[in-house]
Motif scaffolding. Structure first.
Motif, PDB file in Angstrom:
ATOM      1  N   ALA A  24       7.029  20.116  28.588  1.00 45.45           N
ATOM      2  CA  ALA A  24       8.108  20.008  29.578  1.00 45.45           C
ATOM      3  C   ALA A  24       7.569  20.215  30.988  1.00 45.45           C
ATOM      4  O   ALA A  24       7.928  19.489  31.923  1.00 45.45           O
ATOM      5  N   MET A  25       6.694  21.193  31.131  1.00 51.25           N
ATOM      6  CA  MET A  25       6.106  21.472  32.443  1.00 51.25           C
ATOM      7  C   MET A  25       5.203  20.320  32.900  1.00 51.25           C
ATOM      8  O   MET A  25       5.215  19.950  34.076  1.00 51.25           O
ATOM      9  N   GLU A  26       4.447  19.734  31.983  1.00 51.08           N
ATOM     10  CA  GLU A  26       3.603  18.585  32.327  1.00 51.08           C
ATOM     11  C   GLU A  26       4.447  17.418  32.830  1.00 51.08           C
ATOM     12  O   GLU A  26       4.115  16.790  33.843  1.00 51.08           O
ATOM     13  N   VAL A  27       5.525  17.123  32.118  1.00 54.13           N
ATOM     14  CA  VAL A  27       6.420  16.026  32.515  1.00 54.13           C
ATOM     15  C   VAL A  27       7.049  16.333  33.874  1.00 54.13           C
ATOM     16  O   VAL A  27       7.133  15.459  34.736  1.00 54.13           O
ATOM     17  N   ALA A  28       7.466  17.569  34.068  1.00 60.96           N
ATOM     18  CA  ALA A  28       8.072  17.965  35.347  1.00 60.96           C
ATOM     19  C   ALA A  28       7.082  17.779  36.492  1.00 60.96           C
ATOM     20  O   ALA A  28       7.442  17.252  37.555  1.00 60.96           O
ATOM     21  N   LYS A  29       5.846  18.180  36.284  1.00 57.44           N
ATOM     22  CA  LYS A  29       4.829  18.026  37.335  1.00 57.44           C
ATOM     23  C   LYS A  29       4.580  16.555  37.649  1.00 57.44           C
ATOM     24  O   LYS A  29       4.435  16.187  38.821  1.00 57.44           O
ATOM     25  N   GLU A  30       4.546  15.712  36.630  1.00 61.04           N
ATOM     26  CA  GLU A  30       4.378  14.266  36.850  1.00 61.04           C
ATOM     27  C   GLU A  30       5.569  13.707  37.630  1.00 61.04           C
ATOM     28  O   GLU A  30       5.401  12.898  38.532  1.00 61.04           O
ATOM     29  N   GLY A  31       6.768  14.130  37.262  1.00 65.58           N
ATOM     30  CA  GLY A  31       7.968  13.667  37.948  1.00 65.58           C
ATOM     31  C   GLY A  31       8.008  14.080  39.409  1.00 65.58           C
ATOM     32  O   GLY A  31       8.459  13.321  40.268  1.00 65.58           O
ATOM     33  N   LEU A  32       7.519  15.277  39.688  1.00 58.52           N
ATOM     34  CA  LEU A  32       7.499  15.757  41.077  1.00 58.52           C
ATOM     35  C   LEU A  32       6.580  14.922  41.971  1.00 58.52           C
ATOM     36  O   LEU A  32       6.753  14.903  43.186  1.00 58.52           O
ATOM     37  N   LYS A  33       5.656  14.213  41.362  1.00 54.30           N
ATOM     38  CA  LYS A  33       4.824  13.292  42.147  1.00 54.30           C
ATOM     39  C   LYS A  33       5.660  12.122  42.668  1.00 54.30           C
ATOM     40  O   LYS A  33       5.346  11.553  43.707  1.00 54.30           O
ATOM     41  N   LEU A  34       6.719  11.789  41.938  1.00 51.97           N
ATOM     42  CA  LEU A  34       7.623  10.715  42.361  1.00 51.97           C
ATOM     43  C   LEU A  34       8.671  11.208  43.361  1.00 51.97           C
ATOM     44  O   LEU A  34       9.031  10.508  44.289  1.00 51.97           O
ATOM     45  N   LYS A  35       9.192  12.400  43.091  1.00 53.37           N
ATOM     46  CA  LYS A  35      10.252  12.952  43.942  1.00 53.37           C
ATOM     47  C   LYS A  35      10.046  14.461  44.042  1.00 53.37           C
ATOM     48  O   LYS A  35      10.403  15.206  43.132  1.00 53.37           O
ATOM     49  N   GLN A  36       9.512  14.872  45.154  1.00 53.15           N
ATOM     50  CA  GLN A  36       9.136  16.278  45.320  1.00 53.15           C
ATOM     51  C   GLN A  36      10.317  17.231  45.407  1.00 53.15           C
ATOM     52  O   GLN A  36      10.171  18.425  45.174  1.00 53.15           O
ATOM     53  N   ASP A  37      11.494  16.722  45.748  1.00 50.06           N
ATOM     54  CA  ASP A  37      12.636  17.613  45.934  1.00 50.06           C
ATOM     55  C   ASP A  37      13.597  17.644  44.739  1.00 50.06           C
ATOM     56  O   ASP A  37      14.757  18.015  44.884  1.00 50.06           O
ATOM     57  N   SER A  38      13.113  17.298  43.557  1.00 47.45           N
ATOM     58  CA  SER A  38      13.966  17.349  42.369  1.00 47.45           C
ATOM     59  C   SER A  38      14.189  18.808  41.963  1.00 47.45           C
ATOM     60  O   SER A  38      13.283  19.477  41.463  1.00 47.45           O
ATOM     61  N   ALA A  39      15.406  19.276  42.156  1.00 45.85           N
ATOM     62  CA  ALA A  39      15.739  20.662  41.798  1.00 45.85           C
ATOM     63  C   ALA A  39      15.583  20.889  40.301  1.00 45.85           C
ATOM     64  O   ALA A  39      15.155  21.964  39.871  1.00 45.85           O
ATOM     65  N   ILE A  40      15.916  19.891  39.509  1.00 46.69           N
ATOM     66  CA  ILE A  40      15.818  20.020  38.054  1.00 46.69           C
ATOM     67  C   ILE A  40      14.364  20.228  37.633  1.00 46.69           C
ATOM     68  O   ILE A  40      14.045  21.120  36.851  1.00 46.69           O
ATOM     69  N   LEU A  41      13.465  19.414  38.173  1.00 48.90           N
ATOM     70  CA  LEU A  41      12.058  19.526  37.798  1.00 48.90           C
ATOM     71  C   LEU A  41      11.453  20.839  38.305  1.00 48.90           C
ATOM     72  O   LEU A  41      10.638  21.452  37.606  1.00 48.90           O
ATOM     73  N   HIS A  42      11.858  21.275  39.482  1.00 44.21           N
ATOM     74  CA  HIS A  42      11.387  22.579  39.980  1.00 44.21           C
ATOM     75  C   HIS A  42      11.880  23.710  39.065  1.00 44.21           C
ATOM     76  O   HIS A  42      11.150  24.663  38.798  1.00 44.21           O
TER      77      HIS A  42
END
Length: 168
Positions: free
Chosen positions: A145-163
């Motif tokens: 889950a953390m790996e996917v979240a980190k990859e997603g943050l590369k697309l959108k740094q301000d995603s509250a869900i991924l943070h």
């Protein structure tokens, strides 16, 4: 202009349930209007009519699945959304909707599979990263889950869900 528009909606709604539509889009637009105005039973009724008439159209099964989901009938929603996915296996919307339904049903492994499929369909969609990371968390796959979240943050740094996934 607004009055004419409202009269058109009333006329369209009165003809909606007889199945005599000018094209496939007309009932789908009305189903969406029912969703938007929280008229769930009407949306369900019209979705059933649409699927009865157009059994080859994934949009009808998607609408039917969403209608069932809105009234808490998740098994029926799963069934309809599965049919939508079979008819449109590369469609992001039916795949994502089925994944979200699996989460509601606490079928987290199935949700993970669906969101991985969504990732194959559209690897640039931030919602896919958010949903996959949530499904992985629910499935107790914290590291993934953390790996996917980190990859997603590369697309959108301000995603509250991924943070939030990374913070947990």
């Amino acid at each position: 202009n607004t009055l004419i528009s409202e009269l058109g909606k009333v006329e369209m709604e009165s003809n909606a349930f007889d199945g005599k539509w000018k094209d496939r889009q007309e009932p789908l637009d009305l189903i969406q209007a029912f969703f938007d105005t929280k008229q769930r039973e009407k949306g369900l009724k019209l979705s059933l009519k649409f699927v009865e008439k157009y059994q080859d159209d994934s949009r009808g099964y998607w609408a039917l699945g969403m209608s069932f989901g809105m009234i808490g009938k998740y098994a029926e929603a799963e069934n309809s959304l599965s049919k939508a996915v079979k008819l449109d296996p590369d469609g992001l919307v039916p795949n994502e909707s089925l994944g979200l339904t699996y989460i509601k049903e606490e079928k987290y492994s199935a949700a993970v599979r669906m969101f991985k499929q969504c990732m194959k369909i559209d690897s640039k969609n931030i919602e896919v990263y958010e949903n996959l990371s949530k499904a992985l968390l629910c499935n107790k796959q914290i590291e993934k889950a953390m790996e996917v979240a980190k990859e997603g943050l590369k697309l959108k740094q301000d995603s509250a869900i991924l943070h939030a996934v990374i913070a947990d």
